[in-house]
Write a protein that holds these residues in place. Structure first.
Motif, PDB file in Angstrom:
ATOM      1  N   ALA A 160      12.965 -20.700 -45.113  1.00  0.00           N
ATOM      2  CA  ALA A 160      11.564 -20.309 -44.922  1.00  0.00           C
ATOM      3  C   ALA A 160      11.272 -19.866 -43.496  1.00  0.00           C
ATOM      4  O   ALA A 160      10.270 -19.185 -43.241  1.00  0.00           O
ATOM      5  N   ASP A 161      12.151 -20.257 -42.553  1.00  0.00           N
ATOM      6  CA  ASP A 161      11.961 -19.895 -41.151  1.00  0.00           C
ATOM      7  C   ASP A 161      12.561 -18.532 -40.806  1.00  0.00           C
ATOM      8  O   ASP A 161      12.460 -18.077 -39.670  1.00  0.00           O
ATOM      9  N   LEU A 162      13.218 -17.897 -41.781  1.00  0.00           N
ATOM     10  CA  LEU A 162      13.917 -16.640 -41.528  1.00  0.00           C
ATOM     11  C   LEU A 162      13.156 -15.468 -42.129  1.00  0.00           C
ATOM     12  O   LEU A 162      12.427 -15.623 -43.109  1.00  0.00           O
ATOM     13  N   ILE A 163      13.348 -14.294 -41.539  1.00  0.00           N
ATOM     14  CA  ILE A 163      12.754 -13.059 -42.070  1.00  0.00           C
ATOM     15  C   ILE A 163      13.828 -11.983 -42.116  1.00  0.00           C
ATOM     16  O   ILE A 163      14.913 -12.136 -41.537  1.00  0.00           O
ATOM     17  N   ASP A 164      13.545 -10.892 -42.779  1.00  0.00           N
ATOM     18  CA  ASP A 164      14.489  -9.774 -42.832  1.00  0.00           C
ATOM     19  C   ASP A 164      14.504  -9.048 -41.500  1.00  0.00           C
ATOM     20  O   ASP A 164      13.446  -8.738 -40.930  1.00  0.00           O
ATOM     21  N   GLY A 165      15.718  -8.786 -41.002  1.00  0.00           N
ATOM     22  CA  GLY A 165      15.846  -8.114 -39.727  1.00  0.00           C
ATOM     23  C   GLY A 165      15.456  -6.642 -39.789  1.00  0.00           C
ATOM     24  O   GLY A 165      15.440  -6.030 -40.854  1.00  0.00           O
ATOM     25  N   GLN A 166      15.166  -6.083 -38.619  1.00  0.00           N
ATOM     26  CA  GLN A 166      14.801  -4.678 -38.497  1.00  0.00           C
ATOM     27  C   GLN A 166      15.773  -3.989 -37.535  1.00  0.00           C
ATOM     28  O   GLN A 166      16.434  -4.623 -36.726  1.00  0.00           O
ATOM     29  N   GLY A 167      15.855  -2.667 -37.614  1.00  0.00           N
ATOM     30  CA  GLY A 167      16.674  -1.894 -36.682  1.00  0.00           C
ATOM     31  C   GLY A 167      18.133  -2.256 -36.767  1.00  0.00           C
ATOM     32  O   GLY A 167      18.751  -2.184 -37.845  1.00  0.00           O
ATOM     33  N   ASP A 168      18.716  -2.684 -35.639  1.00  0.00           N
ATOM     34  CA  ASP A 168      20.133  -3.048 -35.592  1.00  0.00           C
ATOM     35  C   ASP A 168      20.455  -4.220 -36.510  1.00  0.00           C
ATOM     36  O   ASP A 168      21.617  -4.417 -36.878  1.00  0.00           O
ATOM     37  N   PHE A 169      19.453  -5.017 -36.861  1.00  0.00           N
ATOM     38  CA  PHE A 169      19.683  -6.210 -37.678  1.00  0.00           C
ATOM     39  C   PHE A 169      19.186  -6.028 -39.107  1.00  0.00           C
ATOM     40  O   PHE A 169      18.974  -7.006 -39.827  1.00  0.00           O
TER      41      PHE A 169
END
Length: 535
Positions: A142-151
């Motif tokens: 629950a503390d994680l989100i989908d990465g953006q850009g390089d991630f």
């Protein structure tokens, strides 16, 4: 309110990571805690402000290595060149500065750990999870989100926007799960323990889902920058378990001297622990559970303030949105820095910083509103009464109204500080600034001065405005101490030293001694040239 010379007020800031130099987000926290400490000291209380630096953990180790340094050398450099100078830059009057690498901290962390181990609250076990080095914390899904850009396509920490690391270790664990119900009971019995209310609701909801035991050590096979687990030197203490204990190790916990034991008894539990909302769970869940396990009382209150936003984003060095405090103070001064961040943002909510808003408030509220008020009044006393405080010759309704506004400002501001509503306190005080400016505009002392028959009325008007300035000097002293010191010097120090003026007596009218000669007033908030306002 009565004076409380025997009462202690203990306020803490978080201790800050030394992985980089401070930005205005750190300074914001420092100023808020300092204002609270200064206010309570001005009430006659034994007020104690603690701040410091967190110097252990994997993040510090990596940062030092990236800078071709050792953790201790890196920490020493940052503390001496950045963190201690910050306190001077923004005029912080702290009573102690704790570093987690100090012997007084390290030995008493070990005492605390040993006590919890001996009483069965710590055990050995295995754990696998997602670890964020930036937070120095294991993360749930629950503390994680989908990465953006390089991630893109990778789960990242919601706070740092960087990938977490999958770790599997055999560590020592604290039985945090045993404190789910005790914490909920404590929150219910102490509804003001977590503030603001939105923060309290978030924490209560989190704990109600049930707590898991907390890994509190790391194997030295992974890294060794931390405090040794006293019964197993192949492990070091989890950085947060170490860091949280600074609040008690700094004031004498575990020490043998009678003086330090008394200091701890006088100051703990802390009155208010000021933290950023991103570390609220550590302070409102883990920390009180640790204290309960050790047979100690939790703090009286944990206050989670909001984030400073720049361009709509949380201030961050890694995102290049960090602004160094001296970028502001070099132009506007420390008083303006302190005033702006306490006045422009409701404490407990997120707030946006902009150079334009800072510049506008400096000119309108500080230079014109307060500074010009003080300079005009004192200049008129010098011009019309040779600088001598005139006596009043019968107060009219308009004069009595100023006195009523002053008394209400003092009472309301004190109540607001009690509720850690710092912005509300300043707004209450500013009602007197506005009232005095309006009073002068309406009474027109420069017109009264043209007719000898109005001499007594002129004296009364200027005596009233000087009394108002006295009240403002006392009430604003915790916020803008440099300016109020200048104003108090000009008022002739006829009531005693500014530091001895108690908040709860500030609104009592008629304290200035007539016949005393005023000093000259140094400009409180000088005009700043437009081209340098947003440098």
């Amino acid at each position: 309110m009565p004076s409380n010379p025997g009462k202690s007020f203990y306020v803490t800031t978080p201790i800050f990571y030394v992985n980089d130099a401070p930005h205005i987000g750190h300074a914001y926290t420092e100023v808020a805690a300092d204002v609270l400490a200064r206010w309570h000291r001005q009430r006659g209380e034994n007020s104690f402000l603690l701040t410091g630096t967190d110097e252990h953990g994997e993040k510090i180790l990596r940062t030092a290595a990236a800078n071709q340094s050792t953790p201790k050398v890196w920490a020493d450099k940052l503390v001496e060149e950045a963190w201690l100078p910050l306190l001077e830059t923004i005029d912080i009057d702290n009573q102690d500065f704790i570093r987690t690498t100090e012997p007084r901290h390290e030995r008493n962390v070990q005492k605390f750990l040993q006590h919890l181990y001996d009483t069965g609250f710590i055990y050995r076990g295995s754990y696998e999870g997602n670890y964020c080095v930036g937070c120095e914390e294991y993360k749930t899904e629950a503390d994680l989100i989908d990465g953006q850009g390089d991630f893109a396509g990778i789960s990242v920490c919601a706070i740092h926007s960087k990938p977490v690391e999958k770790l599997q270790e055999t560590n020592y664990f604290f039985k945090l799960s045993e404190f789910t119900q005790p914490l909920l009971d404590f929150y219910e019995a102490n509804p003001k323990f977590i503030q603001p209310e939105s923060a309290r609701n978030e924490v209560v909801a989190f704990v109600r889902r049930g707590l898991e035991d907390l890994s509190i050590s790391r194997s030295k096979e992974k890294f060794d920058w931390g405090i040794d687990i006293p019964w197993d030197e192949s492990h070091i203490t989890y950085v947060w378990f170490d860091a949280l204990l600074n609040y008690i190790t700094a004031i004498g916990y575990g020490e043998e001297s009678a003086e330090l034991q008394q200091k701890f008894a006088d100051l703990w539990p802390a009155s208010v622990q000021v933290v950023g909302k991103d570390i609220l769970r550590f302070h409102a869940v883990i920390w009180p559970a640790m204290l309960m396990a050790a047979g100690l009382s939790p703090a009286n209150q944990v206050f989670g303030h909001g984030w400073l936003l720049v361009g709509g984003e949380k201030m961050s060095k890694s995102k290049l949105t960090g602004i160094a405090p001296n970028q502001i103070t070099d132009t506007f001064g420390s008083d303006a820095f302190r005033y702006y961040f306490m006045k422009a943002i409701a404490f407990g909510q997120d707030g946006s910083f902009s150079w334009e808003d800072l510049s506008a408030r400096y000119q309108a509220e500080l230079a014109n509103g307060f500074g010009n008020l003080a300079s005009r009044v004192i200049a008129m006393v010098h011009r019309y009464f040779d600088g001598v405080v005139p006596e009043e010759f019968g107060l009219e309704a308009v004069d009595l109204h100023v006195a009523e506004v002053a008394k209400a400002a003092a009472q309301n501001a004190d109540a607001a500080i009690e509720a850690v509503a710092i912005q509300d306190a300043l707004n209450s005080i500013w009602t007197l600034v506005d009232e005095l400016n309006n009073y002068i505009t309406v009474q027109e002392p420069w017109v009264l001065a043209k007719s000898p028959e109005n001499k007594e009325r002129l004296a009364t008007v200027l005596n009233t405005t000087l009394e108002g300035l006295r009240v403002l000097a006392v009430l604003l002293n915790p916020f803008i101490p440099k300016a109020t010191a200048k104003l108090w010097a000009a008022l002739g120090d006829s009531v005693g030293e500014l530091a001895t003026q108690q908040i709860q007596n500030a609104g009592n009218w008629g304290q200035l001694t007539t016949g005393v000669t005023l000093g000259q007033l140094e400009a409180l908030f000088p005009r700043i040239e437009a081209e340098s306002e947003t440098k």
